[in-house]
Scaffold this motif. Structure first.
Motif, PDB file in Angstrom:
ATOM      1  N   MET A   1      48.764 -49.243  35.697  1.00 50.13           N
ATOM      2  CA  MET A   1      47.403 -49.669  35.908  1.00 50.13           C
ATOM      3  C   MET A   1      47.114 -49.656  37.395  1.00 50.13           C
ATOM      4  O   MET A   1      46.679 -50.617  37.970  1.00 50.13           O
ATOM      5  N   SER A   2      47.396 -48.570  38.017  1.00 47.98           N
ATOM      6  CA  SER A   2      47.147 -48.429  39.437  1.00 47.98           C
ATOM      7  C   SER A   2      45.694 -48.024  39.626  1.00 47.98           C
ATOM      8  O   SER A   2      45.190 -47.166  38.923  1.00 47.98           O
ATOM      9  N   ARG A   3      45.032 -48.636  40.564  1.00 44.46           N
ATOM     10  CA  ARG A   3      43.625 -48.320  40.804  1.00 44.46           C
ATOM     11  C   ARG A   3      43.432 -47.819  42.220  1.00 44.46           C
ATOM     12  O   ARG A   3      44.015 -48.344  43.157  1.00 44.46           O
ATOM     13  N   THR A   4      42.598 -46.804  42.368  1.00 51.57           N
ATOM     14  CA  THR A   4      42.285 -46.272  43.675  1.00 51.57           C
ATOM     15  C   THR A   4      40.792 -46.376  43.915  1.00 51.57           C
ATOM     16  O   THR A   4      40.019 -46.670  43.009  1.00 51.57           O
ATOM     17  N   SER A   5      40.388 -46.100  45.150  1.00 50.98           N
ATOM     18  CA  SER A   5      38.999 -46.326  45.528  1.00 50.98           C
ATOM     19  C   SER A   5      38.014 -45.380  44.857  1.00 50.98           C
ATOM     20  O   SER A   5      36.826 -45.614  44.895  1.00 50.98           O
ATOM     21  N   ILE A  12      37.737 -51.479  38.047  1.00 51.10           N
ATOM     22  CA  ILE A  12      38.529 -52.363  38.895  1.00 51.10           C
ATOM     23  C   ILE A  12      38.349 -53.810  38.463  1.00 51.10           C
ATOM     24  O   ILE A  12      39.312 -54.570  38.348  1.00 51.10           O
ATOM     25  N   VAL A  13      37.114 -54.211  38.191  1.00 48.82           N
ATOM     26  CA  VAL A  13      36.853 -55.581  37.740  1.00 48.82           C
ATOM     27  C   VAL A  13      37.542 -55.843  36.414  1.00 48.82           C
ATOM     28  O   VAL A  13      38.187 -56.874  36.225  1.00 48.82           O
ATOM     29  N   ARG A  14      37.463 -54.897  35.493  1.00 55.68           N
ATOM     30  CA  ARG A  14      38.119 -55.066  34.191  1.00 55.68           C
ATOM     31  C   ARG A  14      39.624 -55.209  34.368  1.00 55.68           C
ATOM     32  O   ARG A  14      40.262 -56.050  33.745  1.00 55.68           O
ATOM     33  N   SER A  18      41.973 -58.392  33.516  1.00 57.68           N
ATOM     34  CA  SER A  18      43.067 -58.232  32.556  1.00 57.68           C
ATOM     35  C   SER A  18      44.385 -58.807  33.073  1.00 57.68           C
ATOM     36  O   SER A  18      45.246 -59.170  32.287  1.00 57.68           O
ATOM     37  N   VAL A  19      44.550 -58.909  34.400  1.00 58.92           N
ATOM     38  CA  VAL A  19      45.781 -59.496  34.933  1.00 58.92           C
ATOM     39  C   VAL A  19      45.590 -60.943  35.386  1.00 58.92           C
ATOM     40  O   VAL A  19      46.567 -61.617  35.718  1.00 58.92           O
ATOM     41  N   TYR A  60      51.277 -64.453  22.430  1.00 57.63           N
ATOM     42  CA  TYR A  60      51.352 -63.991  23.817  1.00 57.63           C
ATOM     43  C   TYR A  60      51.398 -62.460  23.889  1.00 57.63           C
ATOM     44  O   TYR A  60      50.719 -61.845  24.714  1.00 57.63           O
ATOM     45  N   VAL A  61      52.211 -61.844  23.046  1.00 58.66           N
ATOM     46  CA  VAL A  61      52.298 -60.377  23.051  1.00 58.66           C
ATOM     47  C   VAL A  61      50.934 -59.777  22.724  1.00 58.66           C
ATOM     48  O   VAL A  61      50.467 -58.851  23.401  1.00 58.66           O
ATOM     49  N   ASN A  62      50.260 -60.326  21.711  1.00 55.23           N
ATOM     50  CA  ASN A  62      48.933 -59.810  21.352  1.00 55.23           C
ATOM     51  C   ASN A  62      47.926 -59.988  22.485  1.00 55.23           C
ATOM     52  O   ASN A  62      47.090 -59.102  22.724  1.00 55.23           O
ATOM     53  N   ARG A  63      47.987 -61.114  23.189  1.00 60.25           N
ATOM     54  CA  ARG A  63      47.087 -61.327  24.324  1.00 60.25           C
ATOM     55  C   ARG A  63      47.321 -60.289  25.412  1.00 60.25           C
ATOM     56  O   ARG A  63      46.367 -59.755  25.993  1.00 60.25           O
ATOM     57  N   LEU A  64      48.573 -59.975  25.676  1.00 60.98           N
ATOM     58  CA  LEU A  64      48.870 -58.995  26.714  1.00 60.98           C
ATOM     59  C   LEU A  64      48.505 -57.573  26.282  1.00 60.98           C
ATOM     60  O   LEU A  64      48.085 -56.762  27.107  1.00 60.98           O
TER      61      LEU A  64
END
Length: 199
Positions: A1-5, A12-14, A18-19, A60-64
Protein backbone atom coordinates in the motif's frame (compact mmCIF):
# COMPACT_ATOMS: atom_id res chain seq x y z
CA UNK A 1 0.00 0.00 0.00
CA UNK A 2 2.69 2.41 -1.02
CA UNK A 3 1.42 5.80 -2.11
CA UNK A 4 3.14 8.36 -4.27
CA UNK A 5 2.33 11.95 -5.10
CA UNK A 6 0.81 11.15 -8.49
CA UNK A 7 -2.17 9.38 -6.94
CA UNK A 8 -5.39 11.14 -6.11
CA UNK A 9 -5.98 12.68 -2.69
CA UNK A 10 -8.99 10.40 -2.22
CA UNK A 11 -6.76 7.32 -2.48
CA UNK A 12 -4.30 8.74 0.03
CA UNK A 13 -7.05 9.68 2.49
CA UNK A 14 -8.64 6.24 2.15
CA UNK A 15 -5.29 4.58 2.76
CA UNK A 16 -4.62 6.71 5.83
CA UNK A 17 -8.04 5.89 7.27
CA UNK A 18 -7.44 2.21 6.56
CA UNK A 19 -4.31 2.19 8.76
CA UNK A 20 -5.60 4.60 11.42
CA UNK A 21 -7.10 1.76 13.47
CA UNK A 22 -3.71 0.02 13.52
CA UNK A 23 -2.20 3.09 15.15
CA UNK A 24 -5.00 3.42 17.70
CA UNK A 25 -5.57 -0.23 18.68
CA UNK A 26 -2.48 -2.13 19.79
CA UNK A 27 -4.13 -5.55 19.37
CA UNK A 28 -4.87 -4.83 15.71
CA UNK A 29 -1.30 -3.61 15.30
CA UNK A 30 -0.02 -6.84 16.90
CA UNK A 31 -2.11 -8.90 14.48
CA UNK A 32 -0.89 -6.94 11.46
CA UNK A 33 2.74 -7.20 12.66
CA UNK A 34 2.36 -10.96 13.14
CA UNK A 35 0.98 -11.39 9.61
CA UNK A 36 3.71 -9.11 8.22
CA UNK A 37 6.37 -11.41 9.75
CA UNK A 38 4.77 -14.50 8.22
CA UNK A 39 4.25 -15.17 4.53
CA UNK A 40 0.69 -16.11 5.41
CA UNK A 41 -1.25 -17.55 8.36
CA UNK A 42 -4.62 -18.95 9.33
CA UNK A 43 -6.96 -17.55 11.97
CA UNK A 44 -6.03 -20.57 14.10
CA UNK A 45 -2.37 -19.53 13.84
CA UNK A 46 -3.36 -16.02 14.96
CA UNK A 47 -5.38 -17.40 17.90
CA UNK A 48 -2.45 -19.54 19.05
CA UNK A 49 0.32 -16.97 18.52
CA UNK A 50 -1.51 -13.94 19.96
CA UNK A 51 -3.61 -15.78 22.57
CA UNK A 52 -6.88 -14.45 21.15
CA UNK A 53 -10.31 -15.99 21.54
CA UNK A 54 -11.75 -17.42 18.34
CA UNK A 55 -14.43 -14.74 17.95
CA UNK A 56 -11.94 -11.94 18.60
CA UNK A 57 -9.41 -13.37 16.12
CA UNK A 58 -12.02 -13.67 13.35
CA UNK A 59 -13.33 -10.18 14.09
CA UNK A 60 -9.85 -8.62 13.98
CA UNK A 61 -8.85 -10.45 10.79
CA UNK A 62 -12.09 -9.38 9.10
CA UNK A 63 -11.55 -5.76 10.18
CA UNK A 64 -8.08 -5.76 8.68
CA UNK A 65 -9.33 -7.37 5.46
CA UNK A 66 -12.09 -4.74 5.25
CA UNK A 67 -9.47 -2.02 5.81
CA UNK A 68 -7.49 -3.51 2.89
CA UNK A 69 -4.29 -3.95 4.92
CA UNK A 70 -4.65 -7.75 5.02
CA UNK A 71 -5.65 -9.96 2.11
CA UNK A 72 -7.14 -13.43 1.80
CA UNK A 73 -4.52 -15.55 0.02
CA UNK A 74 -6.20 -18.97 0.09
CA UNK A 75 -10.00 -19.16 0.00
CA UNK A 76 -10.34 -22.89 0.75
CA UNK A 77 -10.40 -24.11 4.36
CA UNK A 78 -8.38 -23.33 6.27
CA UNK A 79 -8.31 -19.82 4.84
CA UNK A 80 -4.95 -18.10 4.85
CA UNK A 81 -4.22 -14.40 5.16
CA UNK A 82 -1.23 -12.16 4.50
CA UNK A 83 -0.40 -8.56 5.36
CA UNK A 84 -0.18 -6.02 2.57
CA UNK A 85 2.85 -3.75 2.53
CA UNK A 86 2.17 -0.36 4.10
CA UNK A 87 4.36 2.64 3.36
CA UNK A 88 2.35 5.82 3.77
CA UNK A 89 3.95 9.21 4.49
CA UNK A 90 1.94 11.76 6.44
CA UNK A 91 2.64 15.26 7.73
CA UNK A 92 1.89 16.36 11.29
CA UNK A 93 -0.94 18.86 11.85
CA UNK A 94 1.55 21.66 12.45
CA UNK A 95 3.19 20.76 9.15
CA UNK A 96 6.61 20.70 10.78
CA UNK A 97 7.33 16.97 10.46
CA UNK A 98 6.69 14.10 8.13
CA UNK A 99 6.67 10.49 9.17
CA UNK A 100 6.08 7.24 7.38
CA UNK A 101 3.70 4.57 8.54
CA UNK A 102 5.52 1.28 7.96
CA UNK A 103 5.20 -2.27 9.27
CA UNK A 104 7.99 -1.45 11.76
CA UNK A 105 6.03 1.49 13.19
CA UNK A 106 2.87 -0.60 13.38
CA UNK A 107 4.84 -3.34 15.14
CA UNK A 108 6.15 -0.79 17.67
CA UNK A 109 2.60 0.45 18.33
CA UNK A 110 1.50 -3.17 18.76
CA UNK A 111 4.03 -3.59 21.57
CA UNK A 112 2.43 -0.74 23.50
CA UNK A 113 0.36 -3.04 25.73
CA UNK A 114 3.34 -5.16 26.73
CA UNK A 115 6.03 -2.47 26.92
CA UNK A 116 5.54 0.38 29.41
CA UNK A 117 8.32 2.47 27.84
CA UNK A 118 6.64 2.47 24.42
CA UNK A 119 3.25 3.13 26.01
CA UNK A 120 4.57 6.10 28.00
CA UNK A 121 6.42 7.50 24.98
CA UNK A 122 3.29 7.41 22.82
CA UNK A 123 1.27 9.06 25.60
CA UNK A 124 3.80 11.88 25.84
CA UNK A 125 4.88 12.27 22.21
CA UNK A 126 2.11 10.65 20.08
CA UNK A 127 2.56 8.09 17.32
CA UNK A 128 4.35 10.76 15.25
CA UNK A 129 6.89 11.06 18.08
CA UNK A 130 7.28 7.29 18.16
CA UNK A 131 7.94 7.33 14.40
CA UNK A 132 10.70 9.87 14.97
CA UNK A 133 12.14 7.78 17.81
CA UNK A 134 12.11 4.74 15.53
CA UNK A 135 14.21 6.67 13.00
CA UNK A 136 16.72 7.43 15.75
CA UNK A 137 16.65 3.81 16.91
CA UNK A 138 17.61 2.62 13.42
CA UNK A 139 20.43 5.20 13.29
CA UNK A 140 21.63 4.17 16.75
CA UNK A 141 21.73 0.49 15.86
CA UNK A 142 23.74 1.39 12.77
CA UNK A 143 26.21 3.29 14.96
CA UNK A 144 25.25 6.68 13.50
CA UNK A 145 23.93 8.43 16.62
CA UNK A 146 23.63 8.18 20.39
CA UNK A 147 20.86 8.63 22.91
CA UNK A 148 22.43 11.94 23.97
CA UNK A 149 22.28 13.34 20.44
CA UNK A 150 18.67 12.19 20.13
CA UNK A 151 17.82 13.84 23.45
CA UNK A 152 19.42 17.09 22.34
CA UNK A 153 17.72 17.06 18.92
CA UNK A 154 14.27 16.30 20.35
CA UNK A 155 14.60 18.31 23.58
CA UNK A 156 13.94 15.31 25.83
CA UNK A 157 15.97 13.91 28.70
CA UNK A 158 18.85 11.54 27.88
CA UNK A 159 17.16 8.95 30.12
CA UNK A 160 13.90 9.15 28.13
CA UNK A 161 15.88 8.83 24.89
CA UNK A 162 17.79 5.79 26.16
CA UNK A 163 14.64 4.10 27.42
CA UNK A 164 12.76 4.42 24.11
CA UNK A 165 15.81 3.42 22.08
CA UNK A 166 16.17 0.27 24.17
CA UNK A 167 12.45 -0.45 23.87
CA UNK A 168 12.62 -0.14 20.06
CA UNK A 169 15.80 -2.17 19.64
CA UNK A 170 14.06 -5.49 18.94
CA UNK A 171 11.67 -3.80 16.47
CA UNK A 172 14.64 -2.37 14.58
CA UNK A 173 16.39 -5.73 14.38
CA UNK A 174 13.25 -7.48 13.15
CA UNK A 175 12.49 -4.98 10.38
CA UNK A 176 15.80 -3.46 9.26
CA UNK A 177 19.03 -4.87 7.92
CA UNK A 178 21.59 -3.59 10.40
CA UNK A 179 25.19 -3.94 9.25
CA UNK A 180 27.91 -4.53 11.77
CA UNK A 181 30.14 -1.83 10.30
CA UNK A 182 30.99 1.44 12.00
CA UNK A 183 31.69 2.27 15.62
CA UNK A 184 30.10 0.23 18.37
CA UNK A 185 27.31 1.77 20.41
CA UNK A 186 29.45 1.64 23.55
CA UNK A 187 32.22 3.46 21.72
CA UNK A 188 29.81 6.13 20.42
CA UNK A 189 28.30 6.62 23.86
CA UNK A 190 31.70 6.83 25.56
CA UNK A 191 33.00 9.22 22.86
CA UNK A 192 29.90 11.34 23.40
CA UNK A 193 30.47 11.27 27.18
CA UNK A 194 34.17 12.16 26.78
CA UNK A 195 33.22 15.10 24.57
CA UNK A 196 30.74 16.32 27.20
CA UNK A 197 33.41 15.98 29.92
CA UNK A 198 35.81 18.08 27.86
CA UNK A 199 33.41 21.02 27.82
Amino acid sequence: MSRTSDQTDGDIVRDFLSVADLLEEPQLAQLYAYLARKDEATVQDVMHELSLAQGTAYSYVNRLVDADVVELTHDEQPRRYAAREINLTVTTVAGDREYTITPALIDAVGRRESNDDIDTYIDRHSVAGLATALTYAVARERGETTHRLMAEDLDISPLAAEMILQALRSVVHEHYDIEASGASLDQLDSDDSDAADDM
